[in-house]
Design a protein around this motif. Structure first.
Motif, short mmCIF file in Angstrom:
data_model
loop_
_atom_site.label_atom_id
_atom_site.label_comp_id
_atom_site.label_asym_id
_atom_site.label_seq_id
_atom_site.Cartn_x
_atom_site.Cartn_y
_atom_site.Cartn_z
N LYS A 224 0.82 -1.21 0.00
CA LYS A 224 0.00 0.00 0.00
C LYS A 224 0.85 1.26 0.00
CE LYS A 224 -4.10 -2.06 2.02
NZ LYS A 224 -5.17 -1.92 3.02
N ASN A 226 2.18 2.98 -2.53
CA ASN A 226 1.69 3.98 -3.48
C ASN A 226 0.39 4.62 -3.02
OD1 ASN A 226 3.90 3.53 -5.13
ND2 ASN A 226 2.82 2.19 -6.55
N GLU A 227 -0.43 3.82 -2.33
CA GLU A 227 -1.68 4.35 -1.79
C GLU A 227 -1.42 5.43 -0.74
OE1 GLU A 227 -4.81 2.51 1.28
OE2 GLU A 227 -4.78 1.43 -0.63
N ARG A 228 -0.46 5.17 0.14
CA ARG A 228 -0.13 6.17 1.18
C ARG A 228 0.39 7.46 0.53
NH1 ARG A 228 -2.50 2.96 3.39
NH2 ARG A 228 -2.21 1.99 5.43
N GLU A 231 -2.50 9.40 -0.83
CA GLU A 231 -3.27 10.04 0.24
C GLU A 231 -2.60 11.33 0.70
OE1 GLU A 231 -5.26 6.02 2.24
OE2 GLU A 231 -3.29 6.70 2.88
#
Length: 389
Positions: A224, A226-228, A231
């Protein structure tokens, strides 16, 4: 070890030609996690474990790759005429990505090469084995092909470019910078917003740095991570509507608290809070270390882990078990997860006479709770990537 690797190289590829040897370390970040892509400060150091390589130029356009660590993969091949990521290429996508990057940056590599590597960094541990391979390849290409005008900082930027644009990991600059610019017995205090840096001596009289590898495997690209990052970018865009900043690292804690209501979700607010507070923690950590206050440095390490656990949510059961158990051991100054998280490693500073009991106790409790063993490494701070003399 060098002669053994040269012998192995000759077994795999045949004898003849000029062989050249290089080394690129792994790295551990003492504090300042997930700040490097948020325009903040980091405090990593290069280690004496890393990736050792033997290289030989070829006269054709074929590249061949062999890892002593993954013998079942055999010899992987690539061509200078087809520089693109291939799933079947496995780990060799990292050196191929660096060859591609040299071309993109105006330094095309005109002949192929044979490459053999041996890594002493635990695989997928969060000690940056992929960046180590990138930097190893970069120093080899620069030296073997006589590429001029490319500094160690340039090489770090090349590594980030390759990760982002060839390997598909939206990483910051910290890993590559620490590996290319490392200095024995020093950590690097790096401002990732402008690449200003200074070396800070690590004086740990009577203490040791211990890495605990959770052995929970993870891959950055499918984590995750890239997700962080996304965000944080969204939270930054929301904050920029009310305050003139270029990055989350521009904010103090007080400024963040003043403007945080502009962030439209509680989750994004917590992600941004970690980035801001961790950056300020890192600044303070370097100051207290310079003043010789290792105890306060340890407290800041602990606070960093809590923030990564609660606000950034990148720790998980394995890392939390290692850190929670470490905090309860005699002689521990500070302990935290290091790297991207979701598995990987922790870093602890502890008194030298407590190392044996620390490894025994933490290892026992971890195996009981998690169901498999952790590995422990008492590490030294070493130099950056270069020719392996």
């Amino acid at each position: 070890m060098k002669q053994e690797l040269i012998q192995k190289f000759n077994e795999i590829y045949g004898e003849g030609g000029e062989l050249k040897t290089y080394f690129a370390p792994g790295r551990v970040n003492l504090i300042g996690e997930h700040t490097d892509y948020n325009g903040g400060h980091v405090f990593p150091c290069a280690l004496t474990i890393g990736t050792f390589g033997v290289f030989r130029k070829r006269t054709d356009r074929t590249m061949r790759f062999y890892s002593v660590n993954f013998p079942k993969a055999g010899v992987l091949t690539g061509s200078l005429d087809e520089l693109k990521p291939r799933k079947e290429a496995g780990w060799s996508n990292y050196p191929v990505g660096m060859v591609w990057t040299f071309g993109e940056k105006g330094h095309p590599i005109d002949t192929g090469f044979d490459m053999l590597i041996y890594g002493t960094i635990p695989d997928a541990s969060g000690l940056s084995s992929s960046s180590s391979v990138h930097m190893l390849t970069a120093v080899a290409l620069r030296d073997m092909y006589g590429v001029e005008g490319v500094s160690n900082i340039d090489i770090a930027l090349y590594g980030q470019f390759a990760e982002n644009n060839f390997n598909g990991v939206n990483c910051g600059i910290m890993d590559q910078f620490a590996i290319s610019m490392g200095k024995k017995d020093n950590a690097i205090y790096l401002d990732t917003s402008n690449l200003e840096y200074e070396y800070a001596p690590i004086k740990l009289e009577g203490m040791k740095i211990v890495i605990a590898c959770s052995n929970k495997k993870r891959g950055l690209g499918d984590s995750k991570y890239n997700e962080r990052r996304a965000e944080c970018e969204e939270a930054l865009a929301e904050l920029q509507k009310v305050v003139d900043i270029k990055a989350l690292g521009d904010l103090t804690e007080e400024e963040f608290e003043k403007y945080k209501s502009a962030i439209g979700s509680e989750v994004r607010m917590r992600r941004a809070r970690h980035a801001v507070y961790e950056n300020q923690r890192t600044k303070r950590a370097v100051e207290v270390l310079k003043a010789g206050d290792v105890a306060e440095f340890g407290r800041l390490m602990n606070a960093s882990h809590v923030s990564l656990r609660d606000d950034y949510e990148v720790t998980g059961k394995e890392l939390d078990t290692l850190v929670d158990t470490a905090w309860k051991q005699d002689g521990v100054i500070g302990s935290r997860m290091t790297g991207a998280g979701f598995g990987g490693c922790t870093v602890s500073i502890l008194k030298e006479d407590a190392v044996k009991s620390f490894i025994e106790n933490v290892g026992k409790i971890y195996e009981e709770k998690i169901g498999y063993k952790a590995d422990f490494y008492v590490v030294e701070i070493g130099d950056g990537a270069g020719i392996w003399e």
